[in-house]
Design a protein around this motif. Structure first.
Motif, PDB file in Angstrom:
ATOM      1  N   ASN A   9       0.832  -1.211   0.000  1.00  0.00           N
ATOM      2  CA  ASN A   9       0.000   0.000   0.000  1.00  0.00           C
ATOM      3  C   ASN A   9       0.863   1.256   0.000  1.00  0.00           C
ATOM      4  N   ALA A  82     -10.440  20.201   4.683  1.00  0.00           N
ATOM      5  CA  ALA A  82     -11.334  19.042   4.823  1.00  0.00           C
ATOM      6  C   ALA A  82     -12.598  19.366   5.603  1.00  0.00           C
ATOM      7  N   PHE A  92     -12.903  18.495  -3.050  1.00  0.00           N
ATOM      8  CA  PHE A  92     -11.948  17.645  -3.774  1.00  0.00           C
ATOM      9  C   PHE A  92     -11.245  18.451  -4.866  1.00  0.00           C
ATOM     10  N   SER A  95      -8.920  21.151  -3.424  1.00  0.00           N
ATOM     11  CA  SER A  95      -7.761  20.530  -2.778  1.00  0.00           C
ATOM     12  C   SER A  95      -6.793  19.975  -3.825  1.00  0.00           C
ATOM     13  N   PRO A 159      -7.172  17.374   2.657  1.00  0.00           N
ATOM     14  CA  PRO A 159      -7.720  16.037   2.925  1.00  0.00           C
ATOM     15  C   PRO A 159      -6.749  14.938   2.498  1.00  0.00           C
ATOM     16  N   VAL A 160      -6.534  13.974   3.364  1.00  0.00           N
ATOM     17  CA  VAL A 160      -5.593  12.881   3.092  1.00  0.00           C
ATOM     18  C   VAL A 160      -5.992  12.126   1.828  1.00  0.00           C
ATOM     19  N   ARG A 161      -7.297  11.896   1.684  1.00  0.00           N
ATOM     20  CA  ARG A 161      -7.782  11.135   0.520  1.00  0.00           C
ATOM     21  C   ARG A 161      -7.399  11.817  -0.790  1.00  0.00           C
ATOM     22  N   VAL A 162      -7.488  13.142  -0.831  1.00  0.00           N
ATOM     23  CA  VAL A 162      -7.158  13.877  -2.057  1.00  0.00           C
ATOM     24  C   VAL A 162      -5.653  13.801  -2.324  1.00  0.00           C
ATOM     25  N   ILE A 164      -3.655  11.410  -1.515  1.00  0.00           N
ATOM     26  CA  ILE A 164      -3.352  10.062  -2.009  1.00  0.00           C
ATOM     27  C   ILE A 164      -3.729   9.932  -3.479  1.00  0.00           C
ATOM     28  N   ILE A 165      -4.926  10.400  -3.827  1.00  0.00           N
ATOM     29  CA  ILE A 165      -5.378  10.314  -5.222  1.00  0.00           C
ATOM     30  C   ILE A 165      -4.477  11.134  -6.129  1.00  0.00           C
TER      31      ILE A 165
END
Length: 278
Positions: A9, A82, A92, A95, A159-162, A164-165
């Motif tokens: 990962n 976030a 999203f 960011s 945001p962590v998710r953004v 990562i993407i």
């Protein structure tokens, strides 16, 4: 000790990057852009060695340095993207664009600040830019950029998710922008209104640093257009473009040991002048 799944990962961006490299390497053979192709026996070993060092450096940073750095930077947070009361898609998009701008800014600083240029110059030492060139970065540059961007992500509450993407998108796009491929003219012209194309980024690798100090964008071209660092075409036809560093500041050879020591061996960083910082 991280588990195998954690390691996989953690290196998902690397896996995607090498998958993209394989795809574009095949396309390079079928539709090459440049008139001269590198000798794989000389070109690949140092780049693969630096790719391995990047993987090792990233793993150390992720599993040993991230937590202490986050703890150190957290009290400095001044904003929290976030937590904005906007629709999720708006958060999203904003960011994602912000991360791309911060990446543009760091890249531009890497050409403007001598100590950063000493590290970044390794990436520009490749005279035959291909899909694998995107992996040619000094491990110290990898570490500095990691800390710099992590600091800004935390301070701004990205945001962590953004994040990562964005990393996954860059992993694939990086192979594309460095690829020695000839896009149809109409397609290149259409794409470069939005995203960085191989021809556009190849100008950034020009041996003429007035051109090399341009086109700093990672994914989008909007930042270069806004801040006056956009150069549409090099001074010579793209297929004849000479890439690499100026003769006065080239490494002694394109070998792993020489390139690893190059930041400390450079006598006088030559960043030229032009639309970008010099």
């Amino acid at each position: 000790m991280p588990s195998l799944s954690q390691l996989v990962n953690a290196q998902l961006t690397t896996i995607i990057a090498f998958a993209a490299i394989l795809v574009f390497a095949v396309i390079e053979l079928a539709f090459p852009r440049m008139q001269k192709r590198p000798t794989l026996r000389e070109h690949l070993p140092p780049i693969l060695a630096f790719a391995a060092m990047t993987i090792a450096t990233t793993l150390v940073l992720q599993f040993a340095a991230s937590a202490p750095l986050i703890k150190m930077f957290a009290p400095l947070q001044v904003f929290h993207l976030a937590r904005l009361s906007w629709p999720a898609w708006a958060v999203f998009v904003v960011s994602f664009l912000l991360i791309d701008f911060l990446t543009y800014a760091f890249h531009r600083l890497s050409h403007a600040i001598p100590v950063l240029w000493r590290l970044h110059a390794i990436h520009h030492s490749d005279e035959h830019v291909t899909a694998v060139t995107g992996q040619l970065h000094h491990p110290l540059e990898v570490a500095v950029s990691f800390v710099f961007l992590l600091f800004l992500y935390i301070v701004l509450g990205v945001p962590v998710r953004v994040a990562i993407i964005y990393g996954l998108v860059v992993a694939a796009h990086n192979g594309f922008t460095h690829a020695d491929i000839a896009l149809p003219g109409w397609l290149d012209r259409a794409l470069r209104w939005i995203v960085v194309t191989p021809d556009l980024h190849r100008t950034h690798h020009s041996v003429e640093m007035r051109e090399g100090n341009s086109n700093f964008g990672e994914v989008f071209t909007i930042w270069d257009r806004l801040f006056g660092t956009y150069v549409d075409r090099p001074s010579v036809p793209e297929a004849q473009l000479r890439m690499g560093l100026p003769e006065t500041s080239r490494p002694a050879g394109f070998k792993t040991g020489v390139l690893l020591a190059f930041p400390f061996a450079m006598k006088k960083p030559d960043r030229g002048s032009g639309p970008g910082p010099a």
